[in-house]
Design an enzyme around this catalytic site. Structure first.
Site, short mmCIF file in Angstrom:
data_model
loop_
_atom_site.label_atom_id
_atom_site.label_comp_id
_atom_site.label_asym_id
_atom_site.label_seq_id
_atom_site.Cartn_x
_atom_site.Cartn_y
_atom_site.Cartn_z
N GLU A 285 8.63 6.51 8.91
CA GLU A 285 9.59 5.40 8.95
C GLU A 285 9.71 4.83 10.36
OE1 GLU A 285 12.89 5.50 5.56
OE2 GLU A 285 13.75 6.01 7.49
N HIS A 306 -6.89 25.65 -1.03
CA HIS A 306 -7.56 25.73 -2.34
C HIS A 306 -7.41 24.43 -3.12
CE1 HIS A 306 -8.32 30.12 -1.96
NE2 HIS A 306 -7.37 29.97 -1.06
N LYS A 420 14.19 -2.32 -2.44
CA LYS A 420 15.58 -2.46 -2.88
C LYS A 420 15.82 -3.85 -3.44
CE LYS A 420 17.51 0.78 0.48
NZ LYS A 420 18.31 0.89 1.69
O1 PA5 Z 1 16.24 6.88 8.31
C1 PA5 Z 1 16.90 6.10 7.65
O2 PA5 Z 1 17.66 5.28 8.17
C2 PA5 Z 1 16.87 6.12 6.14
O3 PA5 Z 1 15.94 7.01 5.64
C3 PA5 Z 1 18.22 6.50 5.60
O4 PA5 Z 1 18.57 7.76 6.09
C4 PA5 Z 1 18.25 6.54 4.07
O5 PA5 Z 1 17.80 5.33 3.57
C5 PA5 Z 1 19.65 6.83 3.57
O6 PA5 Z 1 20.54 5.86 4.05
P1 PA5 Z 1 22.10 6.06 3.99
O7 PA5 Z 1 22.45 7.25 4.78
O8 PA5 Z 1 22.66 4.80 4.56
O9 PA5 Z 1 22.48 6.24 2.53
#
Ligand code: PA5
Length: 444
Positions: A285, A306, A420
Site C-alpha cells: 500500500e 513443496h 469502494k
Molecule cells: O493503511 C491504511 O490506511 C488502510 O489499510 C486502512 O487501515 C484500512 O483501509 C482500514 O481503514 P479504517 O481504519 O479507516 O477502517
C-alpha cells in the site's frame, strides 16, 4: 545495539556492494525527509517518533482496559481491516501457541470485519451465542464498510444478550479523535475509546492502541513490544553505516532498478505467517503507486517449498527473496532414535528439529542464490515481544525510506478508493446515483 541484523552479501553478483552503496545519498535524503517532514505525505509522519513518545499513562490505560475485558469476557472480538487488523493479528499469531484455538486458556482474541464473508460472520455469531464476549471495534475513518457490517451484527448480538447499557461496557472503540461515524456512535453510546492520531496512517498504526489493545487482551507484554520499537527507533534515526533500515531500503531499491520487480518475504517459522501479511500491506500500500513499486509476496517455508519452491527456483527471474531467519526457537525438541529406522532418519536422531529446519533454510538460500534469486537475510534472535517491536519498527522505517527513494508518496493509498466507488455504485449507496447509473449501463 539492536540484535536484528540485515545481511546483503547474497544480492551479488546481480547487484554489487558498490551499486548498493551508490544509493546511500538517496537513502540519507529519504531518511531526512522522514525526520524533517519535507516529503510528500508529511502529515502522516506521526509513527516516526511514536515509540519514544508513547506515554506510560497510555500503556497503563491500555493494560487496564485489557484487564477489564479479560476479566469480564470469555472471548474478545477485534473488528477492523487492513491497518486496523493486520498488526494485532501478526503479533498475536507470532507470540501465541500454535494450537491456541483448541486450548481453553486465557481470553482468545478473534477477528472480524477483515472480510465480507457471510459464512465467516454466520459461524462467528453462532460461536458467540451464549458466550460472554466483548468487542474492540477499530476504524480510523470510522466509515469502512467491512468492519461497519461486522460491528452492526455483533453489537446487535451483544445488546440482545445484555441490554444496551451493559453491552456498551464491553465495547471499546478505537477511532479518530473527532471525525467519523464510529466516533459519533461511541460518544452517543458511552463506549470506552482510544484515539488513532491524525498523523498516523492505518498501516503504520500497530504500535498505537489499534495494535496494542488486542495484543494486551491476548495476554502479551505491550511494554516490551514498545521497548523494542523504541530501541529500533533510536537506532535507525541517524544516517550511519549501521542503519539497517537504510541498508534494507537501499538494497531492495538497487534490486528493483536491476529488474527484480517482486520481493518474496520468506519465513521458516509458521508463527510469522501474519507478520508477512502485515508486511505485504505495509509495503504494497505504501509503494505500489504511479505504476511503480516492488510487488510484495510471501511464502511460509518449508511448507511452500513443496508448492512455490519450484517456481522460485526455476521460474521467471523477476524475483528476489528476503528471508526472516529466527536464531532460536522458544521450545526445544529432539528427533528420537528408532531401532528399526525404516524411515532412514537415524542420521538426524538426537538433532534438534530446528537444526534440520536451519539446514532446510540454508540449503534453500544457497540453491535460490545459485538459481538467480538474490537474497537479503534478516536475522532475529528469537520471537518475543521485544524483538517483534524491533522488527515492526524496522520494517516501518525502511518502508518510509524505500518509498521516498522510489519517488512515491508512501503515506497515501489513492488506489484503495476505486473498488469502494464501484462497490458503492453497485449497492446503490445514497450519493452515488450517477456512478450507479454508469456502472449499470456498463454491465448491460
Ligand atoms: O493503511 C491504511 O490506511 C488502510 O489499510 C486502512 O487501515 C484500512 O483501509 C482500514 O481503514 P479504517 O481504519 O479507516 O477502517
Amino acid at each position: 545495539m539492536s540484535t536484528i541484523q540485515v545481511i546483503t552479501k547474497d544480492v551479488a553478483p546481480l547487484v554489487s556492494a558498490d551499486a548498493v552503496e551508490a544509493l546511500r545519498p538517496e537513502a540519507e535524503k529519504a531518511l531526512s525527509m522522514l525526520h524533517d517532514g519535507s516529503g510528500a505525505g508529511n502529515d502522516f509522519l506521526g509513527w516516526v517518533k511514536l515509540p519514544c513518545e508513547t506515554p506510560q499513562s497510555l500503556l497503563d490505560d491500555i493494560n487496564a482496559t485489557a484487564r477489564s475485558l479479560r476479566e469480564n469476557c470469555e472471548v474478545v472480538v477485534a473488528i477492523g481491516i487492513g491497518g486496523s487488523y493486520l498488526g494485532a493479528k501478526a503479533v498475536i499469531e507470532a507470540l501465541g501457541n500454535s494450537f491456541a484455538p483448541y486450548l481453553n486458556s486465557g481470553t482468545p482474541v478473534l477477528f472480524a470485519g477483515q472480510n465480507i464473508g457471510e459464512d465467516y460472520l454466520y459461524e462467528l455469531i453462532e460461536y458467540l451465542q451464549g458466550k460472554k464476549f466483548g468487542i474492540i471495534v477499530i476504524s480510523k475513518s470510522g466509515t469502512t464498510t467491512e468492519p461497519a457490517i461486522a460491528f452492526r451484527m455483533l453489537k446487535e448480538l451483544l445488546e440482545k444478550q445484555l441490554g444496551k447499557a451493559e453491552a456498551s461496557k464491553r465495547i471499546v472503540a478505537i477511532t479518530d479523535a473527532h471525525r467519523g461515524a464510529l466516533r459519533q456512535l461511541a460518544t452517543e453510546e458511552g463506549y470506552k475509546t482510544f484515539v488513532i492520531a491524525d498523523n498516523v496512517g492505518g498501516r503504520f498504526s500497530v504500535l498505537t492502541p489499534v495494535g496494542l489493545l488486542p495484543i494486551a487482551v491476548a495476554g502479551y507484554d505491550i511494554e516490551q513490544l514498545i521497548d523494542g520499537a523504541r530501541l529500533m527507533q533510536l537506532e535507525v534515526a541517524n544516517p550511519s553505516r549501521d542503519n539497517i533500515a537504510m541498508t534494507y531500503a537501499m538494497t531492495r531499491n538497487a534490486l528493483y532498478r536491476a529488474g527484480k520487480k517482486i520481493e518474496i518475504l520468506v519465513n521458516y517459522n509458521p508463527k510469522l505467517h501474519y507478520v508477512a501479511e502485515w508486511w505485504k500491506q505495509l509495503y504494497g500500500e505504501s509503494e505500489g503507486k504511479d505504476h511503480k513499486g516492488i510487488f510484495p509476496a510471501a511464502v511460509d517455508n518449508s511448507t511452500d517449498l513443496h508448492s512455490m519452491g519450484q517456481w522460485i527456483q526455476d521460474g521467471e527471474r523477476s524475483i528476489f527473496e528476503t528471508v526472516i531467519s529466527v536464531n532460536s526457537t522458544v521450545h526445544a525438541l529432539e528427533i528420537p532414535y528408532d531401532d528399526a529406522n525404516l524411515d532412514g532418519l537415524n542420521y538426524i536422531a538426537a538433532k534438534r528439529v530446528d537444526q534440520v529446519n536451519k539446514m532446510a533454510e540454508l540449503g534453500t538460500r544457497i540453491a535460490h542464490v545459485d538459481g538467480g534469486v538474490p537474497n537479503i537475510l534478516i536475522t532475529v534472535p528469537t520471537i518475543n515481544e521485544h524483538f517483534l517491536g524491533e522488527l515492526l519498527y524496522f520494517f516501518e522505517a525502511a518502508c518510509g525510506i524505500s518509498g521516498y527513494m522510489l519517488g512515491v508518496n508512501p503515506f497515501n493509498q489513492p488506489g484503495v478508493e476505486d473498488y469502494k466507488r464501484n462497490m458503492f455504485a453497485l449497492l446503490a449507496k445514497p450519493g452515488y446515483e450517477k456512478e450507479t447509473e454508469a456502472i449499470n449501463a456498463r454491465l448491460k
